[in-house]
Scaffold this motif. Structure first.
Motif, short mmCIF file in Angstrom:
data_model
loop_
_atom_site.label_atom_id
_atom_site.label_comp_id
_atom_site.label_asym_id
_atom_site.label_seq_id
_atom_site.Cartn_x
_atom_site.Cartn_y
_atom_site.Cartn_z
N ALA B 28 0.83 -1.20 0.00
CA ALA B 28 0.00 0.00 0.00
C ALA B 28 0.87 1.25 0.00
CB ALA B 28 -0.93 0.00 1.21
N ALA B 29 1.95 1.21 0.78
CA ALA B 29 2.86 2.35 0.81
C ALA B 29 3.50 2.57 -0.56
CB ALA B 29 3.94 2.13 1.87
N ASP B 31 2.23 1.81 -3.42
CA ASP B 31 1.23 2.36 -4.32
C ASP B 31 1.07 3.86 -4.11
OD1 ASP B 31 -0.87 1.46 -6.34
OD2 ASP B 31 -2.07 2.69 -4.98
N GLN B 32 1.15 4.30 -2.86
CA GLN B 32 1.07 5.74 -2.61
C GLN B 32 2.29 6.46 -3.15
OE1 GLN B 32 -0.02 5.28 1.76
NE2 GLN B 32 -1.29 7.03 1.22
N ARG B 35 1.85 6.95 -6.86
CA ARG B 35 0.96 8.07 -7.21
C ARG B 35 1.62 9.42 -6.99
NH1 ARG B 35 -5.11 6.26 -5.86
NH2 ARG B 35 -4.87 4.03 -6.23
N LEU B 36 2.47 9.52 -5.95
CA LEU B 36 3.14 10.80 -5.69
C LEU B 36 4.18 11.09 -6.77
CD1 LEU B 36 2.97 13.07 -3.68
CD2 LEU B 36 4.80 12.01 -2.37
N THR B 45 9.53 15.49 -6.15
CA THR B 45 9.08 14.71 -5.00
C THR B 45 10.24 14.56 -4.02
OG1 THR B 45 7.54 13.46 -6.38
CG2 THR B 45 8.09 12.54 -4.23
N GLU B 53 3.33 11.52 2.92
CA GLU B 53 2.25 10.90 2.15
C GLU B 53 2.04 9.45 2.56
OE1 GLU B 53 0.70 12.78 -0.06
OE2 GLU B 53 -0.58 11.37 -1.16
N LEU B 54 3.13 8.74 2.82
CA LEU B 54 3.02 7.32 3.17
C LEU B 54 2.86 7.12 4.68
CD1 LEU B 54 5.77 5.70 0.92
CD2 LEU B 54 3.75 6.97 0.26
N SER B 55 2.85 8.23 5.44
CA SER B 55 2.76 8.15 6.90
C SER B 55 3.86 7.26 7.48
CB SER B 55 1.38 7.63 7.33
OG SER B 55 0.35 8.47 6.85
#
Lengths: 208, 208
Positions: B28-29, B31-32, B35-36, B45, B53-55
């Motif tokens: 999931a990270a 994938d984020q 997208r960034l 970036t 963004e990925l926390s």
DNA sequence: TCCTTTTTGTATCGATCGCTATTTAATAGG
DNA sequence: CCTATTAAATAGCGATCGATACAAAAAGGA
């Protein structure tokens, strides 16, 4: 060294400026800045890059041009007149839109791969990779202007009966700009001029 | 939280990893991160952007992905399979090159303006504004691969007699990629999908 | 000759860049 | 339990970013 724009016109009489004269040619420095921004883009060009390329200390650069952003804006304005005018020239000089567009697509490959100059186009690619909204807006507006110029040229032919009224003028204009944008990308990728000419040749087949 | 890929196969027996389990979903990270990078490009970036963004704290990010460059390379690989596969699908599934290319140009406007996803294409624009030669090379090679795939599809039709032998396969393939590149640029400029569809419509007229 | 004005060179400023050393926390194997 | 191993959290590294404070230098005006 004596600065060129040291003597300014004020009202009807020429006056001289006081203070220490500038030790470099401002126009020549601006031209070098244009080429550096052209080659690397706004974001990838640092003030220290500019300082080194123009052989200026940073305070001199800031004193003469105001800052990185102001220098870029000024560079874009001069670029558009000095290096990027082949689209305007074609639209002005060719009698019909198809002829103008064919000429634009025919000249673009050479324009984007000129010897001794950076590849591509500052207006088309100078804002790549930056978050700065002012920069994006400045170049985006310039690109939009060119698109509108092409669209109007097509519409002029349509109202004059030289082109069918069913033609999608905006679509055609956007198409030409998109192809130019693609050519710029390929040129900056290092593609040889011959390849750009092949692409432009295929792209020209669409035209009425 | 339990990490998904915590249980690995070693030889024929499943084993568990020792040590503290990862506290986030790596996929999931990633994938984020995709997208960034997709939205802002590699250079714009920052690692702190990614961390926010990925926390993830920066050390966790470096521990899981190795660094900004390694994360980008991994992101591009997954992107190409997860989001960028419409070109390969068209080339695989359509029987002839003209059909495949028409489908590519027809699908591109929607692909480049999907709701809830960044505009454009990571492979086409992710290296814009960076000096990093590794990044440029990685994406440049991917673009070259797509171009070659299209060219081979055309050449297959030519040798099978479905297309005239006089066709410039490389030029046609380069043309398609240049148009896609232009569409990506327009999409990232904020152009509405309708405009991209107009451009793609005009571009399709060329095709045999 | 002084005074004012402008440019120049030196030496930074605070912010942000990608990255990491170090310590603490959480798990498995023994 | 104890030890080994991995991840998380804090804090900060050196480098570079765009931009400037400051004083010396070079010109014109009085």
């Amino acid at each position: 060294m004596l600065c060129i724009d040291r003597y300014k016109m004020r009202g009807m009489t020429s006056t001289t400026t006081r203070g220490r004269p500038r030790g470099f040619d401002r126009d020549a420095a601006l031209d070098q800045a244009i080429r550096l921004f052209w080659r690397k883009g706004y974001e990838a060009t640092s003030v220290r890059d500019l300082s080194e390329e123009l052989s200026l200390r940073q305070p001199s650069l800031y004193n003469a041009f105001g800052g990185k952003h102001a220098l870029f804006e000024e560079a874009v304005g001069v670029y558009d007149r000095r290096y990027g005018g082949f689209i305007d020239a074609a639209l002005d000089e060719e009698p019909t839109a198809p002829q103008a567009i064919r000429r634009i697509l025919a000249e673009a490959p050479a324009r984007y791969t000129r010897e001794g100059l950076p590849r591509g186009c500052l207006v088309a690619a100078g804002d790549q990779g930056t978050d700065d909204e002012r920069i994006r807006t400045t170049l985006s507006r310039l690109r939009e202007q060119k698109t509108d110029d092409i669209r109007r040229k097509i519409e002029t032919d349509m109202t004059a009966g030289r082109l069918a009224g069913s033609i999608d003028a905006a679509g055609q204009a956007g198409y030409v700009m998109a192809v130019l944008s693609g050519l710029v990308q390929r040129a900056r990728d290092g593609a040889p001029r011959r390849e750009l000419e092949q692409i432009a040749g295929v792209a020209s087949v669409v035209l009425p």
